[in-house]
Design a protein around this motif. Structure first.
Motif, PDB file in Angstrom:
ATOM      1  N   ASP A 129      13.737   0.291  69.778  1.00 26.91           N
ATOM      2  CA  ASP A 129      12.823  -0.408  70.543  1.00 26.91           C
ATOM      3  C   ASP A 129      12.617  -2.075  70.242  1.00 26.91           C
ATOM      4  O   ASP A 129      12.913  -2.298  69.104  1.00 26.91           O
ATOM      5  N   GLU A 138       6.063  -7.310  72.383  1.00 23.32           N
ATOM      6  CA  GLU A 138       5.756  -6.820  73.863  1.00 23.32           C
ATOM      7  C   GLU A 138       6.639  -7.470  74.893  1.00 23.32           C
ATOM      8  O   GLU A 138       6.918  -6.623  75.944  1.00 23.32           O
ATOM      9  N   GLY A 167       6.724   2.774  72.245  1.00 26.04           N
ATOM     10  CA  GLY A 167       6.777   2.066  73.183  1.00 26.04           C
ATOM     11  C   GLY A 167       6.324   0.746  72.990  1.00 26.04           C
ATOM     12  O   GLY A 167       5.064   0.648  72.771  1.00 26.04           O
ATOM     13  N   HIS A 168       7.097  -0.402  73.123  1.00 32.37           N
ATOM     14  CA  HIS A 168       6.651  -1.829  72.895  1.00 32.37           C
ATOM     15  C   HIS A 168       5.625  -2.175  74.133  1.00 32.37           C
ATOM     16  O   HIS A 168       5.027  -3.321  73.843  1.00 32.37           O
ATOM     17  N   ASN A 169       5.451  -1.532  75.004  1.00 32.60           N
ATOM     18  CA  ASN A 169       4.444  -1.785  75.938  1.00 32.60           C
ATOM     19  C   ASN A 169       3.232  -1.219  75.775  1.00 32.60           C
ATOM     20  O   ASN A 169       1.953  -1.172  76.424  1.00 32.60           O
ATOM     21  N   PHE A 170       3.058  -0.295  74.713  1.00 35.36           N
ATOM     22  CA  PHE A 170       1.742   0.521  74.581  1.00 35.36           C
ATOM     23  C   PHE A 170       0.700  -0.395  74.018  1.00 35.36           C
ATOM     24  O   PHE A 170       0.925  -1.232  73.202  1.00 35.36           O
ATOM     25  N   HIS A 171      -0.617  -0.321  74.762  1.00 32.13           N
ATOM     26  CA  HIS A 171      -1.579  -1.042  74.345  1.00 32.13           C
ATOM     27  C   HIS A 171      -2.661  -0.250  73.511  1.00 32.13           C
ATOM     28  O   HIS A 171      -3.307   0.634  74.213  1.00 32.13           O
ATOM     29  N   HIS A 178       2.655  -1.146  67.892  1.00 31.55           N
ATOM     30  CA  HIS A 178       3.349   0.049  68.436  1.00 31.55           C
ATOM     31  C   HIS A 178       4.436   0.704  67.495  1.00 31.55           C
ATOM     32  O   HIS A 178       4.747   1.795  68.009  1.00 31.55           O
ATOM     33  N   GLU A 235      -0.050   9.283  78.007  1.00 29.41           N
ATOM     34  CA  GLU A 235       0.233   7.941  77.942  1.00 29.41           C
ATOM     35  C   GLU A 235       1.395   7.463  76.903  1.00 29.41           C
ATOM     36  O   GLU A 235       2.088   6.754  77.203  1.00 29.41           O
ATOM     37  N   ARG A 281       4.587   8.118  79.029  1.00 30.93           N
ATOM     38  CA  ARG A 281       4.663   7.124  79.826  1.00 30.93           C
ATOM     39  C   ARG A 281       5.213   5.735  79.189  1.00 30.93           C
ATOM     40  O   ARG A 281       6.164   5.265  79.653  1.00 30.93           O
ATOM     41  N   ASN A 282       4.705   5.335  78.118  1.00 24.99           N
ATOM     42  CA  ASN A 282       5.212   4.124  77.657  1.00 24.99           C
ATOM     43  C   ASN A 282       6.430   4.360  76.868  1.00 24.99           C
ATOM     44  O   ASN A 282       7.338   3.086  77.011  1.00 24.99           O
ATOM     45  N   ASP A 335       9.497   3.157  78.794  1.00 26.96           N
ATOM     46  CA  ASP A 335       9.951   1.585  79.025  1.00 26.96           C
ATOM     47  C   ASP A 335      10.749   1.361  77.731  1.00 26.96           C
ATOM     48  O   ASP A 335      11.192   0.084  77.658  1.00 26.96           O
TER      49      ASP A 335
END
Lengths: 452, 452
Positions: A309, A313, A326-330, A342, A441, A444-445, A448
């Motif tokens: 990964d 972001e 996931g690098h889009n995890f907030h 992340h 969640e 979902r992340n 990506d």
């Protein structure tokens, strides 16, 4: 009276860092070029990092790396940090366990971060770099880099995660006191920042977003290199001074740890204290247990997947083989800003995969409960990040009590919490909450994450 | 590489405090009962202070007082503090002087104050006291007392000067983290506070006003004693651990100070570092120079008068023979809240009178200029109070440069400034100013000093 603090004279400070990559049973998989997916060579990293750091990053052969004399000289302003036996905490827990902590909070920057900041700034200076840039989550790394840059005559620009700037304004002021410029991330000063703000104007940032901005600045500014506060292997290498000192100090105390614990954001404080002891598991038949304490709200080690990964972001970094959410995890806006990341460093990811260490996740309120107990017994208000290590230590000490075991536990107190007092205020007022991440969640992340 | 930090092992920590009153050429005049103007006996102080502290206050015969084992045990959690050679500061000043500082900022409470807080709380506990109360100027003393009270199982109530609460909210949070209650002074909870607010509703308080409130609470609450962070002789006694350690550490360094410097509020940090060296002037023919650095805005040593005056604003305390600006003097709202006090302790007052030490006054902006230089060279952000000592050290180091003298200067870094970052922010933004007190204002306030 039994001895509480174990000190080293300047002449006893280790003069080499320990590179665990050379001795671990399975080496980490190589980082991949984000475009070609080919294994990276050190030269591929030169445009971003100091060349020496780039070589250290991929060095899987030399177990020991000499600390440059100029860095050692600066270490001696605040090192060795004390190893402390936490008698009062033991008493409060009524545990037969012996609890030791390495007190990295005694240095004037307030955390372990300066150990790598000095090294990275020095290498940049030696290679003729004029400017350095970086991200900072809680501000500990940013403050350390600001000081280190000043020390070696470099200009520093720091992207501080926006939520951290709001929670910890004093850390921005520290950076400015050392002469650095500080900007909240995501900002409008980079393309990465603008894109993130456009997608979500209310987004208060994460380490991942701030890294994207700093890398963009480094690669678009002359004589400028990027520096990083954790995650990467060369950063962890510089932190091994912690564990190497602790090893000598535990010898003074006449004990050896059964369990070594540290909080976990990217892995540098964990690796720093753990790897020097882990080498005796690899080489000398020791069976010490190693526990990384991560926040429940950002559980990459306990609930993430081992995948290639991005480290940031916006996808500017190489692809790293890591446990990731996931690098889009907030991550939620917990006060332990240094743990809001992340992914895990490649070495720790491999060690977890190989079951050579374990991880636990700690709810925010449990971390603060442990922090308050520690403050009121040992007199030190710990950083919210370090409080995760304390909470994990409390769990282990209570287990030892139940089992009637006189276990020796060592944890790293990575920093103090004096700049984080608003978090304590919120905790005392009952305003802090826990954030459990749902399976949905995480799933979902992870969608990506690039397929490699 | 030359050695930078000089450390002591636990076994080398001094086990006795040094009581300079026993050895100074002229003893301080006795404190007087505020009503009868008769010299006080220790018993007269018992209703306010722990009995042991009351006896120490008036002890002019014993040069050495044993540190109780319980206090020594707590000292060992953070002592000995390092003695540091400030090579980088020397280099920046291009001075032949050798500059050393005793780093009291390394303890987890952030300043030297805890040395006396632990002693006072311990004596209260031993004497069956349940509650302690105190004032705090910058919050350093209040935080130290909150921790010490917790350590010995006492409840603590702290009156924090109102302006300090506004400037340093994190310090109130620290006190609450250790379990203390904190109130802004002047408050409506005491008669003294109500009177002050009635006279001047906008008054943001001073150490003198907070002392009045704390004494009133102590004398009107069962099982409650008052504790004080400076000024009095027993407080200074407890701080001599600083100088006694420094003496051993200077021996390690193979040097002896020509000049000893400390900032000056009530005198405890000054006496703490100075008196152990001063005894060699008295007894062994040494000729070390001692310099107290006070703020230009509160110049009792340089411009006050030697008079019997109250220690607090409302006139609750005994009359003390001191250099004073008058107990009604309202110091300007400088950030060095710990130095905002109208009078000097009786020992230092006598020493100044006898010309056995000197004092300088430092404008606020000069203190912050020196602080910034120190932060950017030595990596430590000093407390605004300690910055006065640094500014005086810079002056001396530059004089030594002009004279081509390889002078040895020792100063006490009494605390760090991490909780005072807004002051640095204001300084960096050009928002700080100097406050020179007019002769008229000094003369006017001295009219309120009682005639004895």
């Amino acid at each position: 009276m039994p001895q509480k603090r174990f000190l080293l004279q300047e002449s006893e400070i280790p003069t080499r860092w320990y590179n665990v990559q050379a001795e671990m049973p399975n080496k980490p998989l190589p980082p991949l070029h984000p475009g070609t997916h080919q294994p990276l060579k050190a030269e591929d990293l030169y445009p971003i990092f100091a060349e020496e750091c780039s070589r250290q990053e991929l060095n899987q052969t030399d177990a020991w790396i000499d600390i440059p004399e100029e860095v050692l000289d600066k270490y001696k302003s605040y090192r060795a940090t004390p190893l402390v036996r936490a008698y009062d905490l033991e008493k409060a827990l009524d545990t037969p366990a012996h609890i030791y902590f390495k007190n990295e909070s005694t240095n004037p920057l307030g955390s372990h971060k300066v150990n790598s900041a000095l090294a990275q700034a020095y290498y940049c200076k030696r290679e003729g770099v004029k400017n350095v840039t970086t991200e900072t989550g809680a501000g500990q790394w940013g403050a350390a880099l600001a000081y280190a840059a000043r020390t070696f005559g470099l200009e520093a620009a720091v992207y501080q995660v926006k939520i951290s700037m709001q929670q910890k304004p004093y850390r921005s002021m520290m950076m400015r006191t050392f002469g650095a410029t500080v900007e909240g991330s995501p900002s409008m000063s980079t393309r990465a920042g603008k894109d993130l703000i456009t997608q979500n104007p209310a987004y208060s940032g994460s380490l991942g977003s701030a890294i994207s901005e700093a890398i963009e600045l480094a690669t678009t500014t002359p004589d400028c290199k990027y520096t990083l506060g954790s995650v990467l292997s060369h950063v962890t290498l510089h932190q091994t001074i912690i564990g190497l000192e602790a090893e000598k100090q535990m010898q003074q105390a006449g004990e050896y740890p059964d369990t070594v614990i540290a909080c976990f954001g990217g892995g540098s404080n964990f690796g720093g204290v753990a790897f020097p002891f882990m080498r005796h598991n690899f080489n000398d038949g020791r069976t010490t247990e190693f526990i990384a304490a991560e926040p429940e709200s950002c559980p990459k080690l306990t609930r993430g997947e081992f995948r290639y990964d991005f480290g940031d972001e916006s996808g500017y970094t190489p692809l790293l083989p890591m446990y990731t959410l996931g690098h889009n995890f907030h991550p939620a806006n917990i006060h332990a800003g240094g743990l809001r990341y992340h992914g895990a460093g490649t070495i720790v990811s491999q060690l977890i995969k190989d079951r050579l260490m374990t991880a636990v996740d700690i709810p925010q309120t449990e971390a603060f409960r442990a922090a308050l107990l520690f403050a009121r017994t040992e007199g030190i208000i710990p950083a919210p990040e370090s409080s995760h290590a304390i909470a994990a230590t409390v769990r282990e000490a209570l287990k030892a009590k139940e089992a009637g075991q006189q276990k020796v536990i060592l944890f790293n107190l990575s920093g103090h919490g004096l700049i984080d007092m608003t978090a304590y205020d919120a905790y005392l007022s009952g305003d802090l909450q826990d954030y459990k991440v749902s399976d949905t969640e995480i799933a979902r992340n992870l969608q990506d994450v690039p397929q490699v």
